[in-house]
Design an enzyme around this catalytic site. Structure first.
Site, short mmCIF file in Angstrom:
data_model
loop_
_atom_site.label_atom_id
_atom_site.label_comp_id
_atom_site.label_asym_id
_atom_site.label_seq_id
_atom_site.Cartn_x
_atom_site.Cartn_y
_atom_site.Cartn_z
N LEU A 15 2.28 34.96 -4.08
CA LEU A 15 1.43 34.86 -2.91
C LEU A 15 1.66 33.89 -1.99
O LEU A 15 0.76 33.69 -1.24
CB LEU A 15 -0.09 34.72 -3.58
CG LEU A 15 -0.53 35.79 -4.81
CD1 LEU A 15 -1.95 35.57 -5.28
CD2 LEU A 15 -0.49 37.46 -4.00
N TYR A 147 9.25 15.80 -5.18
CA TYR A 147 9.78 17.02 -4.73
C TYR A 147 11.29 17.28 -4.72
O TYR A 147 11.87 18.11 -5.17
CB TYR A 147 9.19 17.33 -3.31
CG TYR A 147 9.53 18.90 -2.92
CD1 TYR A 147 9.02 19.94 -3.51
CD2 TYR A 147 10.36 19.05 -1.83
CE1 TYR A 147 9.38 21.12 -2.97
CE2 TYR A 147 10.79 20.18 -1.08
CZ TYR A 147 10.11 21.25 -1.75
OH TYR A 147 10.45 22.71 -1.21
N LYS A 151 13.93 19.42 -6.94
CA LYS A 151 15.03 20.31 -6.69
C LYS A 151 16.36 20.07 -6.83
O LYS A 151 17.14 20.71 -6.99
CB LYS A 151 14.76 20.18 -4.98
CG LYS A 151 13.23 20.99 -4.49
CD LYS A 151 13.23 22.63 -4.96
CE LYS A 151 11.97 23.08 -4.35
NZ LYS A 151 11.57 24.26 -4.96
P1 NAD Z 1 3.76 28.02 -1.48
O1 NAD Z 1 3.16 26.90 -1.71
O2 NAD Z 1 3.30 28.97 -0.20
O3 NAD Z 1 3.58 29.21 -2.79
C1 NAD Z 1 3.61 28.52 -4.05
C2 NAD Z 1 3.31 29.71 -4.92
O4 NAD Z 1 3.30 29.46 -6.26
C3 NAD Z 1 1.62 29.69 -4.82
O5 NAD Z 1 1.03 30.93 -4.36
C4 NAD Z 1 1.14 29.19 -5.90
O6 NAD Z 1 -0.11 30.04 -6.34
C5 NAD Z 1 2.16 29.53 -7.13
N1 NAD Z 1 2.13 28.67 -8.19
C6 NAD Z 1 1.99 27.22 -8.15
N2 NAD Z 1 1.81 27.09 -9.38
C7 NAD Z 1 2.42 27.92 -10.34
C8 NAD Z 1 2.57 28.33 -11.67
N3 NAD Z 1 2.27 27.24 -12.65
N4 NAD Z 1 3.03 29.44 -12.13
C9 NAD Z 1 2.78 30.49 -11.28
N5 NAD Z 1 2.81 30.40 -9.83
C10 NAD Z 1 2.33 28.91 -9.47
O7 NAD Z 1 5.57 28.05 -1.34
P2 NAD Z 1 6.34 28.65 -0.48
O8 NAD Z 1 6.44 27.93 0.73
O9 NAD Z 1 6.35 30.18 -0.59
O10 NAD Z 1 7.79 28.32 -1.24
C11 NAD Z 1 8.40 29.07 -2.35
C12 NAD Z 1 9.65 28.23 -2.82
O11 NAD Z 1 10.47 27.96 -1.79
C13 NAD Z 1 9.18 26.90 -3.54
O12 NAD Z 1 9.77 26.49 -4.52
C14 NAD Z 1 9.31 25.77 -2.34
O13 NAD Z 1 9.60 24.63 -2.91
C15 NAD Z 1 10.67 26.45 -1.81
N6 NAD Z 1 10.55 26.02 -0.29
C16 NAD Z 1 9.75 26.33 0.64
C17 NAD Z 1 9.94 25.96 1.82
C18 NAD Z 1 9.08 26.02 3.05
O14 NAD Z 1 9.06 25.86 4.00
N7 NAD Z 1 8.16 27.21 2.73
C19 NAD Z 1 11.17 25.13 2.15
C20 NAD Z 1 12.11 25.01 0.84
C21 NAD Z 1 11.92 25.46 -0.13
#
Ligand code: NAD
Length: 326
Positions: A15, A147, A151
């Site tokens: 989500l 964080y 990573k």
């Molecule tokens: P987000 O915060 O929008 O979504 C993360 C989702 O993980 C949320 O829906 C949350 O409900 C769910 N979540 C949290 N704890 C959980 C658990 N214990 N079990 C199951 N679900 C759980 O993050 P995003 O932006 O979609 O990022 C996804 C991944 O990509 C992450 O690992 C993030 O570190 C990585 N990432 C994102 C970005 C960015 O700019 N968005 C950049 C680099 C890396």
């Protein structure tokens, strides 16, 4: 090709900002009934309606993961669940538990059930002693945020599971991701999404980073394409499996504001710097060298800052219009 014609794909953190766009793309490519969405949250009323392939799943609970992987005969996992940089810095113990505990359990289930696993690392896996310009694929990594520590450890753990157990792990070091469908979840680059909404609504934005803070960014359509292309890439060509530098553009808040002004001439930006997010940004690279991804699996972005800005403004205007007429 990793993703075969039979097995199903599991997306954790479904989500979130990335998952909510990856799932429709995977379903369009591989079939509606082949992609299982999972999150610790339930879909907001109406949003997940009709999605029979949604599972409530806490990625830190081994039994729950095993149950879903067995029941759906999962072959490939996109493990997106996690806490983002700014949220993680507020709750470091929880961040370690979710980001590391979750990944470790997903890898164990992938090992037991012979699944391929995608892990999204980040520019946060670098640190203040990393070369900031043209940041090489293989370089110094001493992150100073919780964080970044999760990573970097994740990258190493994925490498280990590949070498030691033959699990087909793959991953990207993603920069800040810009999109309009689902709001970002508490990262240091969130300003690059908020600015568009504020520009359209109020012609004004107060930015939490300094105007000269240069960071790598990528538009969501490129992000989704990169994630799917890497998982489909011929493994024989991959040397850096789990932590490919990828980028599409690198800009500062003041440069982005100038680009927005080409479309909204009276747009104004000012700055109220948040010391926590500024110090996180100051520890990250300014521009990545993504030549390993370009060479090993033909990565190339489609969107630069100008094309992304124009598309974001069009899409957000349409979105705000349709919600105001409901
Ligand atoms: P987000 O915060 O929008 O979504 C993360 C989702 O993980 C949320 O829906 C949350 O409900 C769910 N979540 C949290 N704890 C959980 C658990 N214990 N079990 C199951 N679900 C759980 O993050 P995003 O932006 O979609 O990022 C996804 C991944 O990509 C992450 O690992 C993030 O570190 C990585 N990432 C994102 C970005 C960015 O700019 N968005 C950049 C680099 C890396």
């Amino acid at each position: 090709m990793t993703i075969g014609s039979q097995g199903r794909i599991l997306v954790t953190g479904a989500l979130g900002q990335i998952g909510s766009e990856l799932i429709p793309a995977l379903r369009a490519r591989y079939g509606e009934d082949r992609v299982v969405a999972a999150d610790i949250r339930m879909p907001p009323a109406g949003a997940g309606k009709g999605d029979s392939l949604f599972e409530h799943l806490d990625c830190t609970q081994l039994r729950q993961i095993q149950d879903v992987v067995r029941r759906y005969r999962i072959e490939t996992i996109y493990h997106l669940a996690g806490l983002l940089s700014a949220v993680a810095e507020e709750r470091p113990q929880v961040a370690w538990n979710v980001n590391m505990g979750g990944l470790y359990r997903m890898l164990e289930v992938a090992r037991q059930h012979r699944c391929a696993l995608f892990f999204p690392s980040s520019i946060g896996a670098f640190g203040p002693t990393t070369p900031r310009d043209g940041t090489p694929q293989d370089t110094i990594q001493r992150p100073t945020t919780i964080y970044g520590i999760t990573k970097l450890t994740g990258e190493l753990l994925c490498d280990y599971y590949f070498r030691r157990f033959g699990v087909d792990t793959r991953g990207l070091r993603l920069p800040g991701i810009i999109s309009y469908l689902t709001p970002p979840g508490g990262g240091t680059t969130d300003y690059a999404v908020e600015i568009f909404y504020q520009a359209i609504r109020y012609r004004h934005y107060t930015c939490f980073l300094r105007g000269d803070t240069r960071l790598d960014m990528m538009y969501m359509p490129d992000t989704i394409r990169a994630m799917m292309a890497l998982m489909e890439a011929d493994p024989a060509g991959l040397t850096h499996r789990n932590a490919f530098n990828v980028t599409a553009m690198s800009f500062t808040p003041s440069e982005l504001a100038a680009e927005i002004r080409k479309h909204i001439p009276d747009f104004a930006i000012d700055y109220e710097v948040d010391p926590v997010r500024q110090s996180i940004a100051d520890s990250w690279p300014q521009s990545l060298d993504d030549s390993a991804a370009r060479t090993e699996w033909n990565w190339a972005p489609n969107y630069d800052m100008a094309r992304m800005t124009s598309d974001m403004l069009d899409k957000i205007r349409a979105k705000l219009q349709s919600t105001s007429t409901v």
